[in-house]
Scaffold this active site. Structure first.
Site, PDB file in Angstrom:
ATOM      1  N   HIS A 289      25.083  53.191  47.320  1.00 19.38           N
ATOM      2  CA  HIS A 289      25.203  53.345  48.778  1.00 19.38           C
ATOM      3  C   HIS A 289      24.938  54.775  49.210  1.00 19.38           C
ATOM      4  O   HIS A 289      25.202  55.142  50.349  1.00 19.38           O
ATOM      5  CB  HIS A 289      26.593  52.878  49.258  1.00 19.38           C
ATOM      6  CG  HIS A 289      26.753  51.398  49.135  1.00 19.38           C
ATOM      7  ND1 HIS A 289      27.952  50.745  49.323  1.00 19.38           N
ATOM      8  CD2 HIS A 289      25.872  50.414  48.798  1.00 19.38           C
ATOM      9  CE1 HIS A 289      27.787  49.446  49.127  1.00 19.38           C
ATOM     10  NE2 HIS A 289      26.534  49.223  48.799  1.00 19.38           N
TER      11      HIS A 289
ATOM     12  N   ASN B 292      30.667  54.148  46.245  1.00 16.25           N
ATOM     13  CA  ASN B 292      31.279  55.266  46.961  1.00 16.25           C
ATOM     14  C   ASN B 292      30.275  56.379  47.200  1.00 16.25           C
ATOM     15  O   ASN B 292      29.488  56.718  46.320  1.00 16.25           O
ATOM     16  CB  ASN B 292      32.478  55.801  46.154  1.00 16.25           C
ATOM     17  CG  ASN B 292      33.536  54.728  45.958  1.00 16.25           C
ATOM     18  OD1 ASN B 292      33.556  53.729  46.673  1.00 16.25           O
ATOM     19  ND2 ASN B 292      34.393  54.913  44.970  1.00 16.25           N
ATOM     20  N   VAL B 293      30.340  56.944  48.380  1.00 15.55           N
ATOM     21  CA  VAL B 293      29.427  58.045  48.744  1.00 15.55           C
ATOM     22  C   VAL B 293      30.148  59.392  48.652  1.00 15.55           C
ATOM     23  O   VAL B 293      29.592  60.426  48.974  1.00 15.55           O
ATOM     24  CB  VAL B 293      28.863  57.839  50.177  1.00 15.55           C
ATOM     25  CG1 VAL B 293      28.064  56.546  50.270  1.00 15.55           C
ATOM     26  CG2 VAL B 293      29.974  57.854  51.235  1.00 15.55           C
TER      27      VAL B 293
ATOM     28  N   ARG C  33      33.701  62.777  57.845  1.00 12.73           N
ATOM     29  CA  ARG C  33      33.961  62.171  56.519  1.00 12.73           C
ATOM     30  C   ARG C  33      33.598  63.147  55.401  1.00 12.73           C
ATOM     31  O   ARG C  33      34.240  63.178  54.350  1.00 12.73           O
ATOM     32  CB  ARG C  33      33.173  60.875  56.375  1.00 12.73           C
ATOM     33  CG  ARG C  33      33.807  59.700  57.096  1.00 12.73           C
ATOM     34  CD  ARG C  33      32.990  58.442  56.925  1.00 12.73           C
ATOM     35  NE  ARG C  33      32.957  57.980  55.538  1.00 12.73           N
ATOM     36  CZ  ARG C  33      32.079  57.076  55.097  1.00 12.73           C
ATOM     37  NH1 ARG C  33      31.141  56.594  55.923  1.00 12.73           N
ATOM     38  NH2 ARG C  33      32.097  56.675  53.850  1.00 12.73           N
TER      39      ARG C  33
HETATM   40  N1  APR Z   1      43.670  50.876  42.953  1.00 15.98           N
HETATM   41  C1  APR Z   1      42.896  49.762  42.835  1.00 15.98           C
HETATM   42  N2  APR Z   1      42.363  49.105  43.902  1.00 15.98           N
HETATM   43  C2  APR Z   1      42.661  49.598  45.127  1.00 15.98           C
HETATM   44  C3  APR Z   1      43.467  50.751  45.329  1.00 15.98           C
HETATM   45  C4  APR Z   1      43.969  51.395  44.169  1.00 15.98           C
HETATM   46  N3  APR Z   1      44.743  52.483  44.253  1.00 15.98           N
HETATM   47  N4  APR Z   1      43.568  50.967  46.678  1.00 15.98           N
HETATM   48  C5  APR Z   1      42.851  50.002  47.278  1.00 15.98           C
HETATM   49  N5  APR Z   1      42.310  49.179  46.367  1.00 15.98           N
HETATM   50  C6  APR Z   1      41.436  48.027  46.590  1.00 15.98           C
HETATM   51  C7  APR Z   1      41.713  47.246  47.841  1.00 15.98           C
HETATM   52  O1  APR Z   1      42.702  46.245  47.571  1.00 15.98           O
HETATM   53  C8  APR Z   1      40.340  46.619  48.114  1.00 15.98           C
HETATM   54  O2  APR Z   1      40.189  45.410  47.384  1.00 15.98           O
HETATM   55  O3  APR Z   1      40.124  48.540  46.746  1.00 15.98           O
HETATM   56  C9  APR Z   1      39.371  47.656  47.567  1.00 15.98           C
HETATM   57  C10 APR Z   1      38.671  48.460  48.638  1.00 15.98           C
HETATM   58  O4  APR Z   1      37.875  47.567  49.371  1.00 15.98           O
HETATM   59  P1  APR Z   1      37.028  48.120  50.621  1.00 15.98           P
HETATM   60  O5  APR Z   1      37.885  48.975  51.473  1.00 15.98           O
HETATM   61  O6  APR Z   1      36.312  46.957  51.225  1.00 15.98           O
HETATM   62  O7  APR Z   1      35.943  49.096  49.971  1.00 15.98           O
HETATM   63  P2  APR Z   1      34.644  48.695  49.142  1.00 15.98           P
HETATM   64  O8  APR Z   1      34.823  47.391  48.446  1.00 15.98           O
HETATM   65  O9  APR Z   1      34.299  49.856  48.296  1.00 15.98           O
HETATM   66  O10 APR Z   1      33.527  48.549  50.299  1.00 15.98           O
HETATM   67  C11 APR Z   1      32.216  48.336  49.840  1.00 15.98           C
HETATM   68  O11 APR Z   1      31.390  48.318  52.094  1.00 15.98           O
HETATM   69  O12 APR Z   1      31.595  49.231  54.167  1.00 15.98           O
HETATM   70  C12 APR Z   1      30.811  49.207  53.054  1.00 15.98           C
HETATM   71  O13 APR Z   1      29.386  50.902  52.283  1.00 15.98           O
HETATM   72  C13 APR Z   1      30.742  50.576  52.442  1.00 15.98           C
HETATM   73  O14 APR Z   1      30.729  51.187  50.098  1.00 15.98           O
HETATM   74  C14 APR Z   1      31.401  50.405  51.084  1.00 15.98           C
HETATM   75  C15 APR Z   1      31.245  48.913  50.818  1.00 15.98           C
END
Ligand code: APR
Ligand code: ZN
Length: 272
Positions: free
Chosen positions: A127, A108-109, A75
């Site tokens: 995180h 975000n990391v 990663r």
């Molecule tokens: N613009 C806006 N939103 C977007 C885009 C984009 N281009 N692409 C994806 N998304 C949205 C998705 O629809 C989703 O709702 O971003 C979100 C990403 O969600 P996750 O994949 O769950 O990521 P996140 O919410 O950051 O996860 C939180 O969970 O696993 C742990 O530590 C990890 O920091 C992470 C935390």
């Protein structure tokens, strides 16, 4: 991009007040970094990027440290190969304009916000950051930078003796771990500035949430605390999520369905 009319009074009401941005993996998706729960997410079974969530636990690290390091080094290569996008640049421009009236909370990391120009002082990396590692035995509170010349590697590339040697704690020679919050661990102010983040959310006039599905506790709690304190809440996402629901309940709330790279620069331009 033209902002929805409903966004304008919420943004204009800030007028000299405090603004907090809270971001998740969605803000880095347009930089080519997989999200966690999206179609090609790390936690999405069947996605080519799929990895079991167990890889992000202390229990797994204790059982199989090399395997966990292998994934994080993969990663790390992905993050180093990515560049901040227009949304990261826009968030950095808001800090430049607002100074101490600004705070960034990011899950975000990947370090892209800092590389876009946000300051460490006003950024709560709740995180952690994949560019840092720390002593497993916590022989000191030091956060060590990952070796800058670690080459990108395949997701299953085995750890070499040289990798292990270079990942050793510079202070005691013991094992180190990624400076990342794992699922079976807790937010700690000293490591993740989690209390600073919650205080910023409780005292802001506007909370802008970008690209997070709200699957982890601190962000949803922060949004609820901000809303209860009367802050405006704007959510930017491609999909429905708990933050959009919080925004819908507010007279000064708005959920904008759109890509971060398009919407965030338009919001930032209005916040100047
Ligand atoms: N613009 C806006 N939103 C977007 C885009 C984009 N281009 N692409 C994806 N998304 C949205 C998705 O629809 C989703 O709702 O971003 C979100 C990403 O969600 P996750 O994949 O769950 O990521 P996140 O919410 O950051 O996860 C939180 O969970 O696993 C742990 O530590 C990890 O920091 C992470 C935390
Ligand atoms: Zn040590």
């Amino acid at each position: 991009m033209k902002l929805p009319d409903a966004a304008l009074p919420i943004l204009d009401r800030v007028d000299g007040g405090r603004v907090v941005f809270l971001t998740g993996a969605g803000i880095s998706a347009e930089s080519g970094i997989p999200t966690f729960r999206g179609e090609e997410g790390y936690w999405t079974v069947g996605s080519k990027e799929y990895h079991p969530q167990e890889m992000a636990t202390q229990a797994m690290f204790q059982r199989a440290p090399d395997e966990v390091w292998r994934w994080y080094l993969y990663r790390l290569g992905v993050c180093r190969g990515a560049a901040p996008n227009a949304a990261h640049a826009a968030v950095a421009s808001v800090e430049e304009q607002l100074g101490d009236r600004f705070c960034l909370i990011t899950q975000n990391v990947d370090g892209l916000h800092l590389r876009a120009g946000n300051s460490l002082d006003r950024t709560c990396q709740v995180h952690g950051n994949i560019e840092l590692h720390r002593c497993v035995d916590r022989c000191s509170a030091a956060l060590h930078r990952m070796p800058p010349d670690f080459a990108p590697r395949d997701r299953d590339a085995p750890l070499s003796a040289d990798d292990r040697q270079r990942l050793a704690c510079p202070d005691c020679g013991g094992r180190t771990r990624p400076h990342v919050l794992w699922f079976d661990e807790y937010y700690e102010e000293e490591l993740y500035r989690s209390e600073t983040a919650m205080h910023a959310a409780a005292t802001c006039d506007l909370l802008v949430i970008v690209g997070t599905a709200g699957a982890t506790s601190l962000p949803v709690h922060a949004a609820r605390v901000a809303a209860r304190a009367g802050a405006g809440v704007i959510d930017v996402n491609l999909d429905a999520n708990p933050f959009a629901e919080i925004a819908h309940e507010l007279t000064n709330g708005l959920a904008i369905e759109g890509r971060a790279g398009e919407v965030v620069p338009a919001l930032a331009a209005r916040l100047r």
